[in-house]
Design a protein around this motif. Structure first.
Motif, PDB file in Angstrom:
ATOM      1  N   UNK A 193      85.493  55.077  64.004  1.00  0.00           N
ATOM      2  CA  UNK A 193      85.109  55.482  62.656  1.00  0.00           C
ATOM      3  C   UNK A 193      84.565  56.913  62.696  1.00  0.00           C
ATOM      4  N   UNK A 194      85.452  57.928  62.762  1.00  0.00           N
ATOM      5  CA  UNK A 194      84.987  59.316  62.870  1.00  0.00           C
ATOM      6  C   UNK A 194      84.305  59.771  61.591  1.00  0.00           C
ATOM      7  N   UNK A 195      83.485  60.819  61.681  1.00  0.00           N
ATOM      8  CA  UNK A 195      82.841  61.346  60.473  1.00  0.00           C
ATOM      9  C   UNK A 195      83.874  61.832  59.454  1.00  0.00           C
ATOM     10  N   UNK A 196      83.511  61.797  58.223  1.00  0.00           N
ATOM     11  CA  UNK A 196      84.415  62.215  57.167  1.00  0.00           C
ATOM     12  C   UNK A 196      84.792  63.677  57.344  1.00  0.00           C
ATOM     13  N   UNK A 197      86.090  63.960  57.270  1.00  0.00           N
ATOM     14  CA  UNK A 197      86.583  65.313  57.445  1.00  0.00           C
ATOM     15  C   UNK A 197      86.846  65.693  58.889  1.00  0.00           C
ATOM     16  N   UNK A 198      86.628  64.765  59.817  1.00  0.00           N
ATOM     17  CA  UNK A 198      86.839  65.070  61.229  1.00  0.00           C
ATOM     18  C   UNK A 198      88.324  65.278  61.526  1.00  0.00           C
ATOM     19  N   UNK A 199      88.619  66.267  62.382  1.00  0.00           N
ATOM     20  CA  UNK A 199      90.004  66.534  62.759  1.00  0.00           C
ATOM     21  C   UNK A 199      90.495  65.490  63.765  1.00  0.00           C
ATOM     22  N   UNK A 200      89.642  65.127  64.699  1.00  0.00           N
ATOM     23  CA  UNK A 200      90.009  64.127  65.706  1.00  0.00           C
ATOM     24  C   UNK A 200      90.000  62.738  65.091  1.00  0.00           C
ATOM     25  N   UNK A 201      91.065  62.000  65.350  1.00  0.00           N
ATOM     26  CA  UNK A 201      91.208  60.652  64.821  1.00  0.00           C
ATOM     27  C   UNK A 201      91.445  59.663  65.965  1.00  0.00           C
ATOM     28  N   UNK A 202      90.998  58.437  65.805  1.00  0.00           N
ATOM     29  CA  UNK A 202      91.341  57.432  66.812  1.00  0.00           C
ATOM     30  C   UNK A 202      92.834  57.140  66.786  1.00  0.00           C
ATOM     31  N   UNK A 203      93.361  56.689  67.899  1.00  0.00           N
ATOM     32  CA  UNK A 203      94.781  56.357  67.996  1.00  0.00           C
ATOM     33  C   UNK A 203      94.960  54.859  67.761  1.00  0.00           C
ATOM     34  N   UNK A 204      96.006  54.516  67.018  1.00  0.00           N
ATOM     35  CA  UNK A 204      96.226  53.113  66.681  1.00  0.00           C
ATOM     36  C   UNK A 204      97.716  52.842  66.534  1.00  0.00           C
ATOM     37  N   UNK A 205      98.146  51.723  67.070  1.00  0.00           N
ATOM     38  CA  UNK A 205      99.553  51.325  66.971  1.00  0.00           C
ATOM     39  C   UNK A 205      99.644  49.824  66.719  1.00  0.00           C
ATOM     40  N   UNK A 214      97.762  44.878  68.092  1.00  0.00           N
ATOM     41  CA  UNK A 214      97.206  46.177  67.714  1.00  0.00           C
ATOM     42  C   UNK A 214      96.538  46.786  68.945  1.00  0.00           C
ATOM     43  N   UNK A 215      96.925  47.988  69.280  1.00  0.00           N
ATOM     44  CA  UNK A 215      96.290  48.729  70.367  1.00  0.00           C
ATOM     45  C   UNK A 215      95.619  49.957  69.772  1.00  0.00           C
ATOM     46  N   UNK A 216      94.355  50.181  70.124  1.00  0.00           N
ATOM     47  CA  UNK A 216      93.604  51.302  69.556  1.00  0.00           C
ATOM     48  C   UNK A 216      92.774  51.969  70.650  1.00  0.00           C
ATOM     49  N   UNK A 217      92.634  53.286  70.507  1.00  0.00           N
ATOM     50  CA  UNK A 217      91.791  54.070  71.411  1.00  0.00           C
ATOM     51  C   UNK A 217      90.788  54.854  70.581  1.00  0.00           C
ATOM     52  N   UNK A 218      89.517  54.718  70.951  1.00  0.00           N
ATOM     53  CA  UNK A 218      88.461  55.393  70.209  1.00  0.00           C
ATOM     54  C   UNK A 218      88.328  56.850  70.573  1.00  0.00           C
ATOM     55  N   UNK A 219      87.425  57.529  69.873  1.00  0.00           N
ATOM     56  CA  UNK A 219      87.180  58.951  70.105  1.00  0.00           C
ATOM     57  C   UNK A 219      86.459  59.158  71.425  1.00  0.00           C
ATOM     58  N   UNK A 220      86.758  60.277  72.090  1.00  0.00           N
ATOM     59  CA  UNK A 220      86.055  60.700  73.309  1.00  0.00           C
ATOM     60  C   UNK A 220      86.065  59.628  74.395  1.00  0.00           C
ATOM     61  N   UNK A 221      87.146  58.864  74.462  1.00  0.00           N
ATOM     62  CA  UNK A 221      87.329  57.863  75.520  1.00  0.00           C
ATOM     63  C   UNK A 221      86.162  56.870  75.571  1.00  0.00           C
ATOM     64  N   UNK A 222      85.649  56.500  74.389  1.00  0.00           N
ATOM     65  CA  UNK A 222      84.523  55.572  74.327  1.00  0.00           C
ATOM     66  C   UNK A 222      84.960  54.112  74.261  1.00  0.00           C
ATOM     67  N   UNK A 223      86.191  53.867  73.849  1.00  0.00           N
ATOM     68  CA  UNK A 223      86.617  52.493  73.629  1.00  0.00           C
ATOM     69  C   UNK A 223      88.131  52.398  73.667  1.00  0.00           C
ATOM     70  N   UNK A 224      88.621  51.321  74.263  1.00  0.00           N
ATOM     71  CA  UNK A 224      90.030  50.963  74.150  1.00  0.00           C
ATOM     72  C   UNK A 224      90.091  49.466  73.895  1.00  0.00           C
ATOM     73  N   UNK A 225      90.959  49.060  72.981  1.00  0.00           N
ATOM     74  CA  UNK A 225      91.019  47.630  72.657  1.00  0.00           C
ATOM     75  C   UNK A 225      92.444  47.213  72.312  1.00  0.00           C
TER      76      UNK A 225
END
Length: 443
Positions: A97-109, A143-154
């Motif tokens: 859940x990045x801050x509003x307006x953030x350029x970096x986004x989590x990856x999701x498939x 669903x595979x997702x990767x969080x910001x700054x390598x904090x989470x993968x699920x």
């Protein structure tokens, strides 16, 4: 005052309802829906299609009111908008859940998922029955997702009633340490946890956990546990374990390596099996050990102008193999300058997997402008940090002696002067004695 109190109560109720409808802070996740293109047969290179997708996420089931309050964007097909229920809240992590307006986004498939019986022996007991449960007759997604700054993968498995866009998470596998770095010889914990929906028929039907290692096309089984029969599979790996108590009580399937070695560097895949279902996450482990440095010969001999002194810097016991060796020289005034890399050898690998490398440097006081000497330093830049080793270099016979040299020369002169005077006095005394002896004999 009563009016203010009433307004305050209404505000609190409205605030609570608003955040309850918004899913308790869970993100709206942008994903790619990836699947095989229709009309193509199997093969090694199956064409894939991907579509923009969106997931609204809540920890509680959606109501008519909560659905009507959502406004999906018009540029995404309604068939690719999902209203997910995640009771465990794994998708509600701040890393997704990045801050509003953030350029970096989590990856999701998102991918279509086909429930199937597992073929590995430590999970085969989960599907002893040849019949497929009615429960499986639904739309399934992974669903595979990767969080910001390598904090989470699920990785999650979701089930939705046929033709419905309201899937619910049934199995969730996650890791809070997608990337781990460790020094050589230290214990390592590779995080992996899982959750199973208690309302699902697969809950309580047994599970299995598998850890597998992969590196540069090679792989091996590290650990496998059959939870239904409470036994470990036989493997050739030593020093790897999981906490059985934490596995059953908290779904903690983390892998524990007692003592990290160079051979442990690579990707570890944590897979959790349920009857007809599986989900997995990958954890990258890198063993990083900085080099130990030595300069030879030690100590450095005196350097005479016109003479060439060969020095060598030996870097050993480091991993990975990437290393940058260079030389520096600091004169008596403390001014430093680079002497270049010297002649660098290739890597040599020891039996424990660590590497060694050396650099050879020719010191010519005339060409390098070493003056009266100073400090020669070997610098090794490595992923584990920068290391330095220094040795003192003395150059003799150079014009314009220093104060120390002048004082030493005066001291030597005084010693020589004293020695000459002593010898002169001794010889004079000897001559006078011989003269007196001759005079007495003559008389």
């Amino acid at each position: 005052m009563p009016e203010i109190s009433t307004i305050y109560k209404i505000s609190v109720i409205a605030f609570t309802l608003f955040f309850g409808a918004s899913g308790s802070g869970c993100p709206v996740l942008e994903c790619w829906f990836v699947q095989e293109k229709p009309g193509h047969g199997g093969g090694f290179s199956v064409p894939m299609s991907q579509e923009k997708s969106l997931m609204f996420i809540r920890t509680e089931a959606y109501s008519e009111e909560s659905l009507s309050a959502l406004h999906p964007p018009a540029d995404i097909s309604p068939s690719r908008i999902y209203y997910m229920t995640d009771p465990a809240g794994t998708f509600c992590s701040a890393a997704l859940n990045p801050p509003k307006g953030s350029v970096n986004k989590p990856k999701c498939e998102i991918n279509p998922f086909m429930p199937h019986a597992s073929m590995v022996r430590w999970a085969s007991a989960l599907t002893d029955s040849a019949q497929s449960p009615v429960y499986l007759q639904a739309d399934w997604f992974s669903v595979a997702a990767q969080g910001l700054d390598e904090q989470l993968t699920l990785s999650n498995i979701m089930r939705a009633p046929s033709a419905s866009k309201e899937p619910q998470v049934i199995l969730s596998v996650s890791s809070k340490t997608p990337v781990v770095r460790s020094r050589l010889g230290e214990p390592v914990l590779l995080d992996c946890g899982f959750w199973v929906d208690a309302s699902s028929p697969v809950h309580g039907s047994g599970f299995s956990v598998e850890w597998r290692y992969q590196f540069r096309g090679e792989g091996r089984l590290v650990l496998a546990y059959d939870g239904k029969n409470d036994r470990f599979a036989e493997t050739s790996e030593t020093g790897a374990d999981i906490n059985i108590t934490g596995l059953y009580e908290k779904g903690n399937a983390s892998l524990i390596l007692e003592e990290s070695q160079v051979r442990h560097s690579g990707t570890y895949i944590c897979t959790v099996y349920l009857p007809h279902l599986l989900a997995q996450v990958a954890v990258d482990l890198e063993i990083v050990e900085p080099p130990s440095l030595s300069i030879y010969p030690s100590p450095l001999p005196l350097l005479v102008p016109g003479q060439v002194l060969v020095v060598q810097c030996e870097a050993s016991g480091f991993a990975p193999h990437t290393l940058d060796l260079s030389w520096e020289f600091s004169d008596a005034d403390g001014t430093s300058r680079s002497l270049g890399q010297g002649s660098v050898t290739g890597h040599r690998q020891a039996s424990d997997g660590t590497f060694s490398q050396s650099s050879r440097l020719e010191l010519d006081s005339g060409k390098l402008g070493l003056g009266r000497g100073g400090e020669v330093t070997c610098v090794a830049k490595h992923d584990g940090g920068t290391r330095r080793a220094a040795a003192t270099l003395s150059v003799i016979g150079v014009s314009a002696p220093s104060i120390e040299d002048s004082m030493a020369m005066v001291a030597v002169a005084l010693v020589l002067y004293g020695l000459i005077k002593f010898l002169s006095w001794t010889l004079s005394s000897s001559d006078s004695s011989e003269t007196e002896s001759k005079d007495k004999k003559e008389k």
